[in-house]
Design an enzyme around this catalytic site. Structure first.
Site, mmCIF file in Angstrom:
data_model
loop_
_atom_site.group_PDB
_atom_site.id
_atom_site.type_symbol
_atom_site.label_atom_id
_atom_site.label_comp_id
_atom_site.label_asym_id
_atom_site.label_seq_id
_atom_site.Cartn_x
_atom_site.Cartn_y
_atom_site.Cartn_z
ATOM 1 N N SER A 135 15.490 -28.144 25.455
ATOM 2 C CA SER A 135 16.144 -29.434 25.313
ATOM 3 C C SER A 135 16.273 -29.780 23.827
ATOM 4 C CB SER A 135 15.357 -30.496 26.093
ATOM 5 O OG SER A 135 16.047 -31.715 26.157
ATOM 6 N N ARG B 99 12.849 -45.176 30.691
ATOM 7 C CA ARG B 99 12.263 -43.990 31.310
ATOM 8 C C ARG B 99 12.852 -43.737 32.690
ATOM 9 N NH1 ARG B 99 10.629 -39.043 30.438
ATOM 10 N NH2 ARG B 99 8.927 -38.358 31.804
ATOM 11 N N ASP C 234 21.211 -28.107 35.956
ATOM 12 C CA ASP C 234 20.961 -28.978 34.815
ATOM 13 C C ASP C 234 22.284 -29.603 34.386
ATOM 14 O OD1 ASP C 234 20.317 -30.227 32.454
ATOM 15 O OD2 ASP C 234 19.476 -28.463 31.473
ATOM 16 N N HIS D 269 17.339 -30.515 34.815
ATOM 17 C CA HIS D 269 16.938 -30.281 33.429
ATOM 18 C C HIS D 269 15.448 -29.966 33.324
ATOM 19 C CE1 HIS D 269 17.289 -30.384 29.128
ATOM 20 N NE2 HIS D 269 16.452 -31.395 29.001
ATOM 21 N N ASP D 270 14.648 -30.561 34.173
ATOM 22 C CA ASP D 270 13.200 -30.336 34.118
ATOM 23 C C ASP D 270 12.801 -28.895 34.423
ATOM 24 O OD1 ASP D 270 12.326 -32.756 33.263
ATOM 25 O OD2 ASP D 270 11.575 -33.466 35.194
#
Length: 391
Positions: free
Chosen positions: A162, A232, A329, A362-363
């Protein structure tokens, strides 16, 4: 001489105890945006041993809400496992039996290195909103100074996911002679408009919180938790894929099997999950740091100095590359990695690319996908270093 970590024989999960370290720098750091850090401190950790020829060092660059604590655990804190502990350690893809791994916390962060909550030596007041804007390039410059202090002239590899991947890419352009390999995972050569938009909404959630006080909330003894929670929650949605959210939560209700018909109460489990993530984040992350780091993401664009031509921008790179992306992602889509691959190939650079069909969004770059970990391990197995005798 860099201090190597001590492996713990009491643990059976192949992790290890590590002690954070710090270095103070008195040489001013001139920042790309025009500001200056007249003096600053960097927190870092090391894993493994630096060999006699000092050619087995690997720098790990952290993403938005991570830190220098990449792997292992802190003595007396058995649950303090590093954020990439599945990737870095003895026998792991980045094998600390072979490599001397360095994790460093960037300036502007809230995990030990000089940031907005620290005292400005020029004014003897907390920086707060006056902390200067930092960029990816500034972080790389600071990291290079840390390596100078550790006596490391060249890195075997720089690696990050990232925002960390952007730093690895920037290393290949700012200090091409100092790295042999760049490992860029789930990243991009710049943010697209959608990503900048997400960052702006998150920043506005923070700056419009009544407890923000223009960034000087420290003096008021408050924290803009409401804004941090929303930032968040928004960010977390973008890190997950639709498949993961539907599989994990679907439309499951939080209480019983009937609606409460309330606009205020939690109805769905996904709502409860996001609120939990927001609450947790607001307890440990600094609001000014969030603004600084998301802006650094927005500003990164090495092609901008070359009329948007990424091929021209990457011509300065001489390292070998591994790029990895994940099919679900959508925050840093595989197409962005392929842009970098194509630009590097056009410059006749040595490039390996893996596109992993993973459901995690994405994680995924943080998770235990066996195919992904195998790709990274295979790549690092091929990195040549001298014999591993300790320096």
């Amino acid at each position: 001489m860099p201090t190597a970590c001590v492996f713990s024989k009491a643990r059976t999960d192949m992790t290890f105890a590590v002690t954070p370290q710090s270095l103070n720098f008195d040489q001013p750091l001139q920042l790309k945006g025009g500001g200056v850090l007249s003096a600053y401190q960097l927190h870092y950790e090391t894993y493994g041993r630096l060999n006699a020829k000092r050619d087995n060092a690997v720098l790990i660059c952290h993403a938005l809400n991570a830190s220098h604590h990449v792997a292992g655990y802190h003595e007396g804190q058995p649950k303090s496992t590093g954020w990439w502990d599945n990737m870095v350690g003895p026998g792991k893809p980045v094998d600390t039996d072979r490599f001397f791994v360095i994790g460093v916390n960037n300036p502007g962060s809230c995990f030990g290195s000089t940031g907005p909550m620290h005292t400005n030596p020029q004014t003897q007041q907390v920086y707060g909103a006056d902390f200067p804007v930092v960029t990816v390039e500034d972080w790389v410059t600071a990291q290079a100074r840390l390596l100078d202090a550790l006596g490391i002239e060249q890195l075997a590899a720089v690696m990050g996911g990232s925002l960390g991947g952007m730093q690895a890419l920037s290393w290949s352009l700012q200090y091409p002679e100092r790295i042999r390999h760049a490992v860029v995972i789930a990243s991009a050569p710049n943010l697209n408009a959608e990503n900048i938009a997400f960052n702006e909404v998150a920043r506005r959630a923070i700056t419009t919180d009544p407890d923000f006080h223009g960034g000087d909330f420290y003096a008021h003894g408050v924290v803009p938790k409401r804004g941090l929670r929303i930032a968040r929650m928004l960010g977390h949605i973008t890190y997950l894929s639709d498949d993961v959210m539907n599989t994990k939560f679907g439309r499951a209700l939080q209480h019983g099997d009937a609606f409460k018909y309330s606009t205020q109460d939690i109805e769905f489990q996904i709502e409860s999950y996001l609120r939990y993530q927001g609450d947790k984040f607001s307890e440990y992350f600094d609001a000014n740091t969030y603004l600084l780091i998301t802006r650094a993401l927005d500003y990164f664009d090495p092609a901008s100095a070359h009329q948007g031509n990424l091929t021209a921008a990457l011509a300065a790179a001489t390292a070998k590359f591994l790029l990895v992306s994940f099919t679900t992602d959508w925050r840093f889509a595989p197409s962005r990695s392929r842009e970098m691959v194509q630009a590097l190939v056009a410059n006749q650079r040595d490039v390996s690319y893996a596109e992993i069909d993973a459901p995690h969004g994405h994680d995924a770059f943080l998770l235990d996908d066996p195919r992904y970990l195998k790709v990274v391990k295979s790549y690092f197995d091929g990195i040549q270093t001298s014999a591993a005798e300790a320096a």
